[in-house]
Structure formats: structure tokens, C-alpha cells
Design an enzyme around this catalytic site. Structure first.
Site, PDB file in Angstrom:
ATOM      1  N   GLY A   9      -5.724 -16.742 -27.138  1.00 47.56           N
ATOM      2  CA  GLY A   9      -5.991 -17.956 -26.383  1.00 47.56           C
ATOM      3  C   GLY A   9      -6.286 -17.673 -24.925  1.00 47.56           C
ATOM      4  CB  ALA A  13      -5.624 -24.063 -18.540  1.00 44.60           C
ATOM      5  CG  MET A  14      -0.921 -22.826 -20.472  1.00 41.55           C
ATOM      6  SD  MET A  14       0.111 -22.645 -19.005  1.00 41.55           S
ATOM      7  CE  MET A  14       1.380 -21.549 -19.618  1.00 41.55           C
ATOM      8  N   GLY A  94       4.150 -19.032 -26.576  1.00 42.94           N
ATOM      9  CA  GLY A  94       4.254 -20.226 -25.753  1.00 42.94           C
ATOM     10  C   GLY A  94       3.608 -21.428 -26.397  1.00 42.94           C
ATOM     11  CB  THR A  95       1.283 -21.805 -29.243  1.00 45.66           C
ATOM     12  OG1 THR A  95       0.438 -20.893 -28.540  1.00 45.66           O
ATOM     13  CG2 THR A  95       0.463 -22.935 -29.814  1.00 45.66           C
ATOM     14  CG  HIS A 150       3.113 -32.882 -22.074  1.00 42.16           C
ATOM     15  ND1 HIS A 150       4.381 -33.330 -22.396  1.00 42.16           N
ATOM     16  CD2 HIS A 150       3.249 -31.557 -21.816  1.00 42.16           C
ATOM     17  CE1 HIS A 150       5.234 -32.322 -22.336  1.00 42.16           C
ATOM     18  NE2 HIS A 150       4.567 -31.234 -21.988  1.00 42.16           N
ATOM     19  CE  LYS A 154       2.844 -30.917 -25.623  1.00 47.51           C
ATOM     20  NZ  LYS A 154       2.546 -29.475 -25.850  1.00 47.51           N
ATOM     21  N   GLY A 160       7.049 -29.531 -27.723  1.00 48.93           N
ATOM     22  CA  GLY A 160       8.073 -28.601 -28.195  1.00 48.93           C
ATOM     23  C   GLY A 160       9.316 -28.633 -27.331  1.00 48.93           C
ATOM     24  CB  THR A 161       9.790 -29.044 -23.668  1.00 51.02           C
ATOM     25  OG1 THR A 161       8.914 -27.951 -23.408  1.00 51.02           O
ATOM     26  CG2 THR A 161      10.954 -28.999 -22.699  1.00 51.02           C
TER      27      THR A 161
END
Length: 259
Positions: A9, A13-14, A94-95, A150, A154, A160-161
């Protein structure tokens, strides 16, 4: 000798923030990038000419990297993580979008291989602390709801958080339903329900990543909130994960477990 890093990925952006982070660190080298669509040359993605670009898992050689950093999509994250674990590559994920059963299976596979890895619902320090404070507060305030906000693009809801926050709260309070529905005139107006904890998802332009946990008690209330205004803020957590993953012997869920 530098540890070889694959970034899945890297075009997003990330992914681009992660490219810049790894390029700035001693002891790590980006050797591969994975993305189904790549527009432009490597330099436009801040990648060296030596970096190999792949478009699918089927193209990857077995020994492609030592560390796999994933900022892809909920649809791709399980197969990506499974590939990394099966091939002995330490995953830093992080996904969001993994189910509980998928996480359990991945943890078992990593443990069997004595392979370290990290699945982090959020790499932001403020979000990690919010979850910690919310879990502690749940001992005293069993009535709670979660609101997560968000950006409009998204892909998954709830975040997930937010789901991880609800799970930590649920672990620290007795079985409890906060204000059960009596009459609702609009379906799902109370949000999603995780073991009696209502989670509300907001998707709007202008937002990045934000969460509020609202606790209520007789005559008082407690609100815990975190705001991520810039995706670059997540890089401090990714850096910690890179520095710690080599010391792990299993796949851990939550950045707080390596801080």
C-alpha cells in the site's frame, strides 16, 4: 546489516508517510513495494531505483523481505498478513478489518513459527492512551457509548480503534446493556452494538481520525477524546513497531503491548 522492508500500500497516503519514515531510519531499507496500481515512476513515490515493485501476492519471491508493513484495504489485509506469516516475514499491520477469528488464526500461526509481529488498530499515541484510559474508567462507569469520526474515504466502519476500545471496555466491566432500546423510529439510530456498547461511526470530509468515549453515571459524566489532525502523527507508533518487532516471538494486537 539493514533489515529489508516491504511496504504494502505504498502508493496511499499512509504508505507514503511510511516510505519517508523508513527512508529516514538507520538499520532499515525499503527493498520492495506492493500495490495493485502504480502510476508514475519510483522517484514519484520516494523510492530508490533498487526497490522492486510488485502488483500481487503471486508475483512475490519467497524471501522478499524481513519486515512487512501493511497499509492497504480491509479486503486485502488478511491474505497479505497470512502471506507474510507463512513466509516468515514479520508483519506490522496498520490496516483494519481483520475479524477476531482471523486474528486468532494468525496469532497461532506466528506463535508456531516463533515469528514476531504487530497488529495495531491505531499507531497514534493519543489513541493508544485513550483506549488505556477508557478500559480503566469502565471499572467505575459501566454505561458507555463510543463515537468515532473519520474522513469520508475510510473504507470500514466502525473503525478498528473504536472496536478495539469497545473490546477493552468490555473486558473491564460486568455484562451490561447501556440504556437498552425501548422505541426507535429509525433503524440503527443507536449505532452498532458490541456486547451492549453502542458504537457510532461518522464519515465526513475534513476529518482525519477522532474518537470520543462517553461514560455516564448518576449525576455525572466523563468524556475521553482523542484527535488525529495529521496522518503523520501515526508515524511515531510505526517507528516504535519497527524497533520492537524483532524482539517479539508472536503476533501481538495493540501498540500498547510493545510500548
Amino acid at each position: 546489516m539493514s533489515r529489508r522492508v516491504l511496504i504494502a500500500g505504498f502508493t496511499g497516503a499512509m504508505g507514503q508517510y511510511t516510505v519517508d519514515l523508513v527512508n529516514s531510519l538507520d538499520g532499515f531499507e525499503i527493498t520492495a513495494g506492493l500495490s495493485p496500481k502504480v502510476e508514475g515512476d519510483k522517484a514519484s513515490y520516494h523510492l530508490a531505483d533498487s526497490v522492486k515493485i510488485y502488483h500481487s501476492l503471486a508475483e512475490l519471491p519467497d524471501d522478499v523481505a524481513d519486515v512487512w508493513i501493511d497499509f492497504t484495504t480491509p479486503e486485502a489485509v488478511y491474505e497479505n498478513t497470512k502471506y507474510a506469516v507463512d513466509h516468515g516475514i514479520s508483519p506490522i499491520i496498520g490496516t483494519t478489518g481483520l475479524t477476531d477469528d482471523q486474528e486468532s488464526g494468525l496469532i497461532k500461526a506466528a506463535t508456531d513459527k516463533q515469528l514476531g509481529g504487530i497488529i495495531a488498530p491505531n499507531f497514534g499515541m493519543s489513541a493508544v492512551l485513550l483506549m488505556k484510559f477508557a478500559a480503566e474508567s469502565a471499572k467505575y462507569f459501566p454505561d458507555v457509548e463510543v463515537i468515532e469520526m473519520h474522513h469520508a474515504d475510510k473504507a470500514d466502519a466502525p473503525s478498528g480503534t473504536a472496536l478495539a476500545t469497545a473490546k477493552k471496555i468490555d473486558e473491564n466491566r460486568p455484562e451490561h446493556e447501556s440504556s437498552p432500546d425501548k422505541v426507535t423510529t429509525l433503524a440503527h439510530v443507536r449505532g452498532g452494538d458490541y456486547h451492549g456498547i453502542h458504537i457510532h461511526s461518522v464519515r465526513l470530509p475534513g476529518y482525519v481520525a477522532h474518537e470520543q468515549v462517553l461514560f455516564g453515571g448518576p449525576g455525572e459524566a466523563l468524556t475521553i477524546r482523542q484527535d488525529s489532525f495529521d496522518r503523520k502523527s501515526f508515524m511515531s507508533g510505526v517507528k516504535v513497531a519497527l524497533q520492537k518487532v524483532g524482539d517479539l516471538k508472536t503476533l501481538v494486537v495493540g501498540l500498547e503491548n510493545v510500548l
